[in-house]
Design an enzyme around this catalytic site. Structure first.
Site, PDB file in Angstrom:
ATOM      1  N   GLU A  57      -5.386  -8.423  -0.571  1.00 16.53           N
ATOM      2  CA  GLU A  57      -6.095  -8.108   0.307  1.00 16.53           C
ATOM      3  C   GLU A  57      -7.586  -7.795   0.324  1.00 16.53           C
ATOM      4  OE1 GLU A  57      -4.938  -4.909   3.414  1.00 16.53           O
ATOM      5  OE2 GLU A  57      -2.825  -5.449   3.341  1.00 16.53           O
ATOM      6  N   GLU A 103       0.725  -1.157   0.093  1.00 19.20           N
ATOM      7  CA  GLU A 103       0.130  -0.093   0.231  1.00 19.20           C
ATOM      8  C   GLU A 103       0.973   1.614  -0.029  1.00 19.20           C
ATOM      9  OE1 GLU A 103      -3.143  -0.405   3.034  1.00 19.20           O
ATOM     10  OE2 GLU A 103      -3.966  -2.019   2.073  1.00 19.20           O
TER      11      GLU A 103
HETATM   12  C1  LIG Z   1      -9.612   9.354   0.610  1.00 12.69           C
HETATM   13  C2  LIG Z   1      -9.078   9.629   2.045  1.00 12.69           C
HETATM   14  O1  LIG Z   1      -9.403   8.609   3.099  1.00 12.69           O
HETATM   15  C3  LIG Z   1      -8.791   8.790   4.497  1.00 12.69           C
HETATM   16  C4  LIG Z   1      -8.954   7.453   5.409  1.00 12.69           C
HETATM   17  O2  LIG Z   1      -8.109   6.884   4.425  1.00 12.69           O
HETATM   18  C5  LIG Z   1      -7.712   5.519   4.575  1.00 12.69           C
HETATM   19  C6  LIG Z   1      -7.519   4.424   3.298  1.00 12.69           C
HETATM   20  C7  LIG Z   1      -7.382   3.232   3.434  1.00 12.69           C
HETATM   21  C8  LIG Z   1      -7.415   2.757   4.922  1.00 12.69           C
HETATM   22  C9  LIG Z   1      -6.776   1.301   4.874  1.00 12.69           C
HETATM   23  C10 LIG Z   1      -6.792   0.411   5.957  1.00 12.69           C
HETATM   24  N1  LIG Z   1      -6.853  -0.716   5.601  1.00 12.69           N
HETATM   25  C11 LIG Z   1      -6.647  -2.068   6.115  1.00 12.69           C
HETATM   26  C12 LIG Z   1      -5.125  -2.419   6.241  1.00 12.69           C
HETATM   27  N2  LIG Z   1      -4.620  -2.541   4.810  1.00 12.69           N
HETATM   28  C13 LIG Z   1      -3.050  -2.959   5.200  1.00 12.69           C
HETATM   29  C14 LIG Z   1      -3.437  -4.116   6.146  1.00 12.69           C
HETATM   30  O3  LIG Z   1      -2.743  -3.896   7.205  1.00 12.69           O
HETATM   31  C15 LIG Z   1      -4.629  -3.696   6.934  1.00 12.69           C
HETATM   32  O4  LIG Z   1      -4.825  -3.521   8.304  1.00 12.69           O
HETATM   33  N3  LIG Z   1      -6.785  -0.664   4.032  1.00 12.69           N
HETATM   34  N4  LIG Z   1      -6.932   0.353   3.799  1.00 12.69           N
HETATM   35  C16 LIG Z   1      -7.342   3.514   5.918  1.00 12.69           C
HETATM   36  C17 LIG Z   1      -7.585   4.854   5.913  1.00 12.69           C
END
Ligand SMILES: CCOCCOc1ccc(-c2cn(C[C@@H]3NC[C@@H](O)[C@H]3O)nn2)cc1
Length: 448
Positions: A352, A166
């Site tokens: 994921e 990510e």
């Molecule tokens: C448009 C702006 O948005 C503001 C919030 O922004 C986000 C986006 C995405 C996430 C997010 C969290 N996860 C789960 C994790 N993926 C890896 C693994 O370690 C899991 O724990 N995936 N995406 C959080 C916050």
């Protein structure tokens, strides 16, 4: 009833990450990471939760692998704690750290489970953050050294590799929005971090090729699909910026050797610009073998010049949401997979996908039927994409077990297996048994 039969070589799996499950944060020589620091900074993580113990998988990995065997998965995506291998991020190797991952990987292989290794899943050694983090060549070069150690040590045992998990979260969530470690709030810093991790990715892929390592390597961006709130050009452009922010900003450099110009222009008018040095883009665009894609949700975007750097706000359309507040819309996964076809028909693993459903154990059971519904919808969209000829080769449910969900701490549960954080007792949920059946049949059954 409809049956969706998957290709015979389709790989079913689950995913976790080191800092979220291992615990043993200061054991056997492990050094501190930025998440050890961030989690212990008051106000950064819900309830002051941290990864000191987590699921204690460092000590309980044999029990966890027995559950994976029972589930029937073919591959298991995990990440390596860099500061277990190199406690100072560079320099002296911690043999106890390597020994742990050998025990762990050997146990997976003994159980017929393919190890799918993510080198970097956010837990940068604190010493490297102190030296400038991903903005600094010191960190870039240290990552290449760390990855070389892992390639040489596990060549022939681990044949599926990912460099970074990510990139959007590493660059923007952590350095523009400030929500994740190290918690900066500056667009130029975020662009510098994104460029640094892309350089590290390219150099590490180059090293992988030079060493003649057996297997395949790639990167795992997270994607959010987005559609415009109205037919206006402004809303359409807003949703396109959203999609590109998460995906194209990183995948255009990897696959095309250039940043997407419309985003370069957008960031420039916001006052920030990537300092691309001669040769950088050639390094970054080393050919890769597969792409990991993490998908959770999609968004309906409306242009709003006052709504942050990217100028869009997400409109609540009343869709069903998971317990973390993310709208459930599986169509976005199908659209995202088609969006990626502009990079060629590369092998894709859904590295994921899952739902935050916070059901607890009642009479020895966790009746997480909402998670089953989420997984069923999303796996059906993957079948649809495969039918269109898209090369989706595997699916790893996030997550094998409940774990430390970063700034949300332990209150948000994504696991197929429930973890009682006091006793550390694992309890397979109803979704575990449902997924076991999908894997055993290699097909999905949907009721009308
Ligand atoms: C448009 C702006 O948005 C503001 C919030 O922004 C986000 C986006 C995405 C996430 C997010 C969290 N996860 C789960 C994790 N993926 C890896 C693994 O370690 C899991 O724990 N995936 N995406 C959080 C916050």
């Amino acid at each position: 009833m409809t049956i969706f039969q998957f290709p015979k070589d389709f790989q079913w799996g689950t995913a976790t990450a080191a800092y979220q499950i291992e615990g043993a944060a200061a054991e056997d020589g492990r050094g501190p990471s930025i998440w050890d620091t961030f989690a212990k900074t008051p106000g950064k993580v819900f309830n002051g939760d941290n990864g000191d113990i987590a699921c204690d998988s460092y000590h309980r990995y044999e029990e966890d692998i027995a559950l994976m065997k029972q589930l029937g998965i073919q591959s298991y995506r995990f990440s390596v704690s860099w500061s277990r291998i190199l406690p100072d991020g560079d320099g002296e190797i911690n043999q106890a750290g390597l020994d742990y991952y050998h025990r762990f990987v050997d146990k997976l292989l003994e159980n017929g489970i393919e190890p799918f290794c993510t080198l970097y899943h956010w837990d940068l050694p604190q010493t490297l953050q102190d030296a400038g983090g991903w903005e600094s060549d010191i960190t870039v070069e240290a990552f290449v050294k760390f990855s070389e150690i892992m390639y040489r040590e596990f060549n022939g045992k681990i044949k599926s590799w990912l460099t970074f998990n990510e990139p959007w979260c590493i660059a923007f969530l952590s350095n523009l929005l400030g929500a994740h470690a190290p918690g900066n709030r500056d667009l130029q810093t975020a662009l510098n971090v994104g460029h640094g991790l892309l350089l590290a990715h390219g150099k590490s892929v180059k090293k992988f090729r030079e060493l003649g390592i057996e297997g395949k390597i790639g990167i795992a961006p997270n994607m959010e699909w987005a559609v415009p709130y109205s037919k206006s050009e402004a809303d359409k452009a807003a949703s396109e910026r959203h999609i590109a922010w998460f995906a194209d900003w990183f995948l255009d450099p990897v696959f095309k050797g250039e940043y997407p110009q419309f985003m370069v222009d957008w960031f420039e008018q916001a006052g920030a610009k990537v300092d691309v040095k001669p040769g950088d883009m050639e390094i970054i665009s080393q050919p890769i073998d597969h792409l990991g894609i993490n998908y959770y949700t999609m968004s309906v975007d409306r242009y709003n010049p006052d709504a942050g750097v990217l100028g869009f706000e997400q409109i609540d359309m009343g869709l069903v949401q998971t317990d973390i507040g993310w709208p459930v819309e599986s169509r976005g996964l199908y659209e995202a997979l088609h969006h990626l076809q502009k990079y060629g028909n590369i092998d894709i693993y859904i590295t994921e996908n899952g739902a935050c459903i916070n059901d607890e154990v009642e009479n020895g059971q966790v009746k997480d039927f909402r998670r089953i519904s989420y997984l069923q919808q999303h796996i059906a969209q993957i079948h649809r994409a495969i039918t269109d000829g898209i090369q989706v080769k595997g699916y790893m449910a996030w997550s094998m077990m409940d774990n430390f969900e970063w700034a949300e701490g332990y209150r948000m549960r994504f696991g197929l297996v429930h973890v009682d954080y006091r006793s550390l007792v694992r309890t397979p949920k109803e979704s575990f048994y449902w997924y076991q059946n999908v894997i055993r049949n290699n097909w999905l059954e949907t009721r009308p």
